[in-house]
Design a protein around this motif. Structure first.
Motif, PDB file in Angstrom:
ATOM      1  N   GLY A 163       0.793  -1.221   0.000  1.00 30.92           N
ATOM      2  CA  GLY A 163       0.000   0.000   0.000  1.00 30.92           C
ATOM      3  C   GLY A 163       0.828   1.276   0.000  1.00 30.92           C
ATOM      4  O   GLY A 163       0.307   2.339   0.322  1.00 30.92           O
ATOM      5  N   LYS A 164       2.110   1.181  -0.398  1.00 26.65           N
ATOM      6  CA  LYS A 164       2.981   2.350  -0.322  1.00 26.65           C
ATOM      7  C   LYS A 164       3.725   2.589  -1.630  1.00 26.65           C
ATOM      8  O   LYS A 164       3.870   1.699  -2.469  1.00 26.65           O
ATOM      9  CB  LYS A 164       3.995   2.180   0.812  1.00 26.65           C
ATOM     10  N   LEU A 165       4.194   3.837  -1.791  1.00 28.03           N
ATOM     11  CA  LEU A 165       5.082   4.216  -2.876  1.00 28.03           C
ATOM     12  C   LEU A 165       6.453   4.512  -2.285  1.00 28.03           C
ATOM     13  O   LEU A 165       6.549   5.071  -1.188  1.00 28.03           O
ATOM     14  CB  LEU A 165       4.552   5.454  -3.604  1.00 28.03           C
ATOM     15  N   PHE A 166       7.503   4.141  -3.015  1.00 28.90           N
ATOM     16  CA  PHE A 166       8.870   4.359  -2.561  1.00 28.90           C
ATOM     17  C   PHE A 166       9.455   5.469  -3.411  1.00 28.90           C
ATOM     18  O   PHE A 166       9.522   5.350  -4.631  1.00 28.90           O
ATOM     19  CB  PHE A 166       9.672   3.066  -2.703  1.00 28.90           C
ATOM     20  N   LEU A 167       9.876   6.574  -2.790  1.00 26.88           N
ATOM     21  CA  LEU A 167      10.335   7.762  -3.499  1.00 26.88           C
ATOM     22  C   LEU A 167      11.856   7.874  -3.416  1.00 26.88           C
ATOM     23  O   LEU A 167      12.424   7.817  -2.319  1.00 26.88           O
ATOM     24  CB  LEU A 167       9.682   9.021  -2.917  1.00 26.88           C
ATOM     25  N   VAL A 168      12.479   8.041  -4.577  1.00 30.42           N
ATOM     26  CA  VAL A 168      13.939   8.041  -4.673  1.00 30.42           C
ATOM     27  C   VAL A 168      14.397   9.324  -5.363  1.00 30.42           C
ATOM     28  O   VAL A 168      13.849   9.714  -6.393  1.00 30.42           O
ATOM     29  CB  VAL A 168      14.439   6.819  -5.463  1.00 30.42           C
ATOM     30  N   SER A 169      15.417   9.966  -4.819  1.00 29.84           N
ATOM     31  CA  SER A 169      16.035  11.136  -5.442  1.00 29.84           C
ATOM     32  C   SER A 169      17.122  10.683  -6.406  1.00 29.84           C
ATOM     33  O   SER A 169      17.823   9.704  -6.148  1.00 29.84           O
ATOM     34  CB  SER A 169      16.639  12.058  -4.381  1.00 29.84           C
ATOM     35  N   ASP A 170      17.295  11.421  -7.511  1.00 32.20           N
ATOM     36  CA  ASP A 170      18.390  11.116  -8.430  1.00 32.20           C
ATOM     37  C   ASP A 170      19.734  11.569  -7.855  1.00 32.20           C
ATOM     38  O   ASP A 170      20.784  11.122  -8.312  1.00 32.20           O
ATOM     39  CB  ASP A 170      18.146  11.778  -9.786  1.00 32.20           C
ATOM     40  N   ASN A 171      19.690  12.456  -6.888  1.00 32.11           N
ATOM     41  CA  ASN A 171      20.893  12.847  -6.157  1.00 32.11           C
ATOM     42  C   ASN A 171      21.032  11.904  -4.966  1.00 32.11           C
ATOM     43  O   ASN A 171      20.224  11.924  -4.039  1.00 32.11           O
ATOM     44  CB  ASN A 171      20.770  14.297  -5.680  1.00 32.11           C
ATOM     45  N   ASP A 172      22.066  11.057  -4.979  1.00 32.03           N
ATOM     46  CA  ASP A 172      22.172  10.011  -3.955  1.00 32.03           C
ATOM     47  C   ASP A 172      22.545  10.534  -2.569  1.00 32.03           C
ATOM     48  O   ASP A 172      22.696   9.751  -1.629  1.00 32.03           O
ATOM     49  CB  ASP A 172      23.146   8.910  -4.388  1.00 32.03           C
ATOM     50  N   HIS A 173      22.681  11.846  -2.418  1.00 35.75           N
ATOM     51  CA  HIS A 173      22.890  12.405  -1.088  1.00 35.75           C
ATOM     52  C   HIS A 173      21.589  12.424  -0.274  1.00 35.75           C
ATOM     53  O   HIS A 173      21.606  12.676   0.932  1.00 35.75           O
ATOM     54  CB  HIS A 173      23.450  13.829  -1.180  1.00 35.75           C
ATOM     55  N   TYR A 174      20.462  12.190  -0.959  1.00 36.34           N
ATOM     56  CA  TYR A 174      19.161  12.193  -0.286  1.00 36.34           C
ATOM     57  C   TYR A 174      18.663  10.762  -0.140  1.00 36.34           C
ATOM     58  O   TYR A 174      18.673   9.990  -1.105  1.00 36.34           O
ATOM     59  CB  TYR A 174      18.145  13.017  -1.085  1.00 36.34           C
ATOM     60  N   LYS A 175      18.219  10.403   1.046  1.00 37.69           N
ATOM     61  CA  LYS A 175      17.758   9.046   1.304  1.00 37.69           C
ATOM     62  C   LYS A 175      16.358   8.822   0.736  1.00 37.69           C
ATOM     63  O   LYS A 175      15.513   9.715   0.769  1.00 37.69           O
ATOM     64  CB  LYS A 175      17.734   8.778   2.816  1.00 37.69           C
ATOM     65  N   PRO A 176      16.083   7.614   0.222  1.00 42.65           N
ATOM     66  CA  PRO A 176      14.722   7.274  -0.217  1.00 42.65           C
ATOM     67  C   PRO A 176      13.767   7.244   0.973  1.00 42.65           C
ATOM     68  O   PRO A 176      14.183   7.093   2.121  1.00 42.65           O
ATOM     69  CB  PRO A 176      14.883   5.871  -0.819  1.00 42.65           C
ATOM     70  N   TYR A 177      12.491   7.378   0.693  1.00 41.25           N
ATOM     71  CA  TYR A 177      11.492   7.277   1.754  1.00 41.25           C
ATOM     72  C   TYR A 177      10.171   6.804   1.160  1.00 41.25           C
ATOM     73  O   TYR A 177      10.006   6.751  -0.064  1.00 41.25           O
ATOM     74  CB  TYR A 177      11.322   8.612   2.481  1.00 41.25           C
ATOM     75  N   GLU A 178       9.234   6.455   2.024  1.00 44.41           N
ATOM     76  CA  GLU A 178       7.946   5.917   1.609  1.00 44.41           C
ATOM     77  C   GLU A 178       6.827   6.917   1.853  1.00 44.41           C
ATOM     78  O   GLU A 178       6.906   7.746   2.765  1.00 44.41           O
ATOM     79  CB  GLU A 178       7.607   4.646   2.395  1.00 44.41           C
ATOM     80  N   VAL A 179       5.772   6.824   1.034  1.00 43.84           N
ATOM     81  CA  VAL A 179       4.515   7.507   1.330  1.00 43.84           C
ATOM     82  C   VAL A 179       3.389   6.497   1.151  1.00 43.84           C
ATOM     83  O   VAL A 179       3.457   5.613   0.293  1.00 43.84           O
ATOM     84  CB  VAL A 179       4.268   8.745   0.432  1.00 43.84           C
ATOM     85  N   ARG A 180       2.371   6.601   1.970  1.00 37.41           N
ATOM     86  CA  ARG A 180       1.220   5.713   1.860  1.00 37.41           C
ATOM     87  C   ARG A 180       0.341   6.147   0.688  1.00 37.41           C
ATOM     88  O   ARG A 180       0.194   7.334   0.413  1.00 37.41           O
ATOM     89  CB  ARG A 180       0.400   5.735   3.147  1.00 37.41           C
TER      90      ARG A 180
END
Length: 257
Positions: free
Chosen positions: A191-208
């Motif tokens: 039930g979630k989406l995983f969000l990733v930045s193209d700049n790898d200095h930013y950590k991925p995170y989830e949103v419901r």
């Protein structure tokens, strides 16, 4: 037909929860969890409600819908909010621009026609008339090489199930506001989406999924910053995406473990 046993087993494994862990959270013996998953016993209503809460799934869906085979029903079929569209005097749709300063107000006013009329509007040639577009101004450097101030032109999606893993989208969410990210769709699994930045200095995170208000698939961008050949970044390849997906699975196991 009740799908409680198979759904409980499937969702527990997706979340990386052992039978012992679940038993501890429900304050029952581990053998009771095994009995639930084998269909030899059914939990009492109070326990069933707690299971529904722990697994983040509606009670009706948990009992009556085959989640493993058909995916999360509530999220796969949920349509997003009715879109407020701006048009010119010839009834041709405009592209509404949501600037950096306007993005905070957009979260509250996206469904208000009067608010939407206050935002800048423009046209672009060669865009399909079969879609509705909106422009969002980037803030920060999380999606390099696209820099702050770049305008992302997004095409509106009316269902979450249309999100394709690995592509970039502008999401309007209740928790994160307006964000532009590379999105991986795990709605059917958890039930979630995983969000990733193209700049790898930013950590991925989830949103419901239920926190998403609008989705815009990136179709073009406008930037006054011309790329410097010396700073050229190699586009993502299929091999890059494959490695990214492996890393995401690893991060998901750490998050849910």
């Amino acid at each position: 037909m009740s799908y409680l046993a198979s759904n409980l087993r499937y969702l527990r494994k997706v979340k990386g929860i052992t039978q012992s862990d679940l038993a501890d959270q429900l304050d029952v013996q581990r053998t009771m969890i095994s009995a639930y998953e084998d269909g030899r016993s059914e939990p009492k209503l109070a326990t069933l409600l707690k299971i529904s809460e722990l697994l983040e799934v509606g009670l009706e869906e948990l009992v009556e819908h085959d989640i493993e085979q058909l995916g999360r029903r509530a999220l796969q079929k949920r349509k997003l909010n009715i879109l407020t569209i701006a048009a010119d005097q010839n009834d041709k749709e405009n592209i509404t621009l949501v600037g950096q300063k306007a993005s905070a107000g957009y979260l509250n006013g996206y469904a208000d026609p009067e608010y939407m009329e206050t935002l800048p509007q423009f046209h672009l040639p060669n865009l399909s008339r079969q879609a509705t577009y909106r422009a969002f101004e980037l803030a920060g450097d999380s999606m390099l090489p696209l820099k702050a101030g770049t305008l992302i032109i997004g095409s509106y999606l009316d269902q979450l199930s249309q999100i394709k893993s690995g592509k970039t989208y502008v999401l309007v969410t209740q928790t994160e506001g307006v964000v532009y990210k590379r999105v991986f769709n795990y709605l059917a699994e958890n039930g979630k989406l995983f969000l990733v930045s193209d700049n790898d200095h930013y950590k991925p995170y989830e949103v419901r999924g239920e926190d998403v208000l609008e989705v815009w698939e990136a179709k073009a961008f406008i930037s006054t910053d011309f790329p410097n050949p010396g700073d050229k970044k190699t586009p993502l390849t299929l091999e890059d995406l494959g490695k990214m997906i492996q890393d995401i699975h690893y991060d998901l196991k750490k998050i849910t473990g």
